[in-house]
Structure formats: C-alpha cells, structure tokens
Scaffold this active site. Structure first.
Site, short mmCIF file in Angstrom:
data_model
loop_
_atom_site.label_atom_id
_atom_site.label_comp_id
_atom_site.label_asym_id
_atom_site.label_seq_id
_atom_site.Cartn_x
_atom_site.Cartn_y
_atom_site.Cartn_z
N CYS A 85 0.84 -1.20 0.00
CA CYS A 85 0.00 0.00 0.00
C CYS A 85 0.87 1.25 0.00
O CYS A 85 2.04 1.21 0.42
CB CYS A 85 -0.90 0.01 1.24
SG CYS A 85 -2.23 -1.22 1.20
N CYS A 167 -3.87 0.36 -2.98
CA CYS A 167 -4.47 0.73 -1.72
C CYS A 167 -3.68 1.87 -1.08
O CYS A 167 -2.49 2.05 -1.37
CB CYS A 167 -4.54 -0.47 -0.76
SG CYS A 167 -2.96 -1.32 -0.51
#
Length: 277
Positions: A85, A167
């Site tokens: 992420c 993400c």
C-alpha cells in the site's frame, strides 16, 4: 548477386527481426523470472518454467490477432503477488522519467516492478498466422492492427490487476507537454483508472511534468488533467495535483544539464538560504 542487393536483403532481414517476436524470448522470460526471485522476491515460490508454459500455451495456439485477455488467465493464476500500500506509481507518456523517479526515491512500485511486468517488459511476441504452433520471429502486427493483440492483451490484464491491488495513497505522473496528457484510450485512462477502488485508495496524487524544452500545454488547471480530476471527484477519490515537482525537474536536468531551464533552476537552488543549524 551484387553487393548492394546483399546489403538491402540484410537490412530487410534486420527490420523483420525487429518487428517479429523477440529473439530468445523463452530464455529471456525464464531468466528474468529467476532473477526476480533472487533479487526482488527471495521468499516467493514461483515456478518459472510453469509460468512460461502457461504463457506459451496462450500465445502459440492462436493467430496473432486472436489472443484475448482471458487466454492469459492460467498464466496470471501462476503469478499471484501482494503489492504494498501507499507505493503504487502509475504513468502515461512519461516512461523513462517515471522509472528514474522510482529508482531515485526508492519509494514506489511501477507495473514493471511486478513479476509479470519485470518478465515481459519491452518484449514482443506473437504466434504464427498458419496452424503451425510456435512463435513468429519474422513479423508481428502493430497493436493498432487488431483488438486482441497478444502483447496488448497481456499488458491490459497486468494493468488491471495492478490497479485493482492499489491501496492507500497512489501517484500518477502525466506529461503536460502533450495535448491529451490524460487520455481515455491509454492504458492508464482506459484500464487502470476504471480498475481503482475508491474504498481501497484513499488519495490520488497527480503530478504533471512538462518536457524541459516545452511546450507547456497542460497543467493541473487546464486541459485533460481537469477531466481526470472531475472523474476522480465523481467517483469519490481524494486527490492533489502538482505541476513540475522539483524532484522530477532535477531528474530531467541530470540527463540534460545544459538545458536553459536547468541552468535557471540551478541558480535558484544555489541562491536559497541554507538552514541555520
């Protein structure tokens, strides 16, 4: 046979080789797979030979313009990967600069840093037009010549997977020296953007960079970048947009330090007051 004719035939042969499947494709792809495991993902357990077999099966059984995205399904099933992420970096028409930026900052992952991207980066491949199984090393069609191009289909699926895995904070770098820096027909505009999940991606950082020599056509407040911002807003993404970030400009100047804009940038940096320690 005259010397001139021999030279022409050699040149034609070299041209065809460039347009056909990359020579030694199998050795390159499998070798890159083993390199990736050794250098980037030593804890992984990928079957490089098996990945190649699934790739080969998807391509050589079909004519050059009939390899669909779903034909690579088994190959992608053999290459699962969890991406970090806050580190994914997208781009369009800024290939060299983006990868210099990623290497210099060591904070980002591009599609080419994934296993599939690493294995197939800058390679060309296609099957035979006839029923003969195998790769065509003489000539492959351009992407624009067919919808189900074997190279395009693989990169389309890889791009979709990359975006779906995004993400946290993500970054996209676009070229403000081009009209249509954000293009709905590009891989970012046509595949990756639609595959981003606003429930997974918390922030989209847009960076618009122009060529050192110009022209300055688009920016965060004009041109197609505005269309991108509207789409992000409509889909519920939070975003920021920056024009000509200093780090990107410095990286450009490292390759072309005599460019006038680099000289003025250097003078500006030298005149900055040093912080008092």
């Amino acid at each position: 046979m005259t010397l001139g004719l021999v030279i022409v035939l050699i040149l034609l042969g070299e041209l065809n080789a460039e347009l056909g499947t990359t020579p030694n494709l199998k050795h390159i792809v499998i070798g890159r797979c083993y390199n990736y495991i050794a250098l980037i993902s030593p804890s992984s357990r990928y079957d490089c030979e098996g990945i190649w077999r699934e790739f080969e099966e998807a391509v050589v059984r079909r004519t050059p313009c009939s390899v669909r995205v779903k034909d690579y399904k088994r190959m992608f099933q053999a290459t699962p990967q969890t991406l970090p992420c806050d580190k994914l970096l997208f781009w369009s028409k800024t290939h060299d600069l983006v990868h210099s930026y990623s290497a210099a900052t060591r904070r980002f992952w591009t599609l080419e840093d994934t296993l599939v991207g690493y294995m197939f980066n800058d390679l060309i491949w296609c099957g035979m037009e006839t029923r003969d199984r195998g790769f065509n090393f003489s000539a492959c069609p351009e992407w624009s010549e067919c919808v189900n191009h074997p190279v395009y289909s693989l990169w389309k699926k890889a791009s979709q997977n990359f975006a779906e895995a995004a993400c946290g904070n993500i970054t996209v770098i676009l070229n403000g020296s081009l009209k249509g820096a954000f293009n709905r027909k590009s891989m970012f505009g046509g595949v990756e953007l639609d595959s981003l999940n606003p429930r997974m991606v918390t922030h989209v950082n847009i960076k618009v960079v122009t060529n050192l020599e110009g022209p300055c056509i688009e920016s965060c407040t004009q041109g197609s970048i505005v269309d991108l911002i509207k789409i992000l807003h409509t889909r519920g993404f939070h975003w920021t947009c920056t024009d000509n970030e200093l780090t990107l400009t410095i990286l450009q100047c490292m390759k072309n330090p005599k460019q006038y804009s680099c000289l003025t940038c250097s003078a500006c940096l030298l005149n900055r007051k040093r912080p008092v320690l």
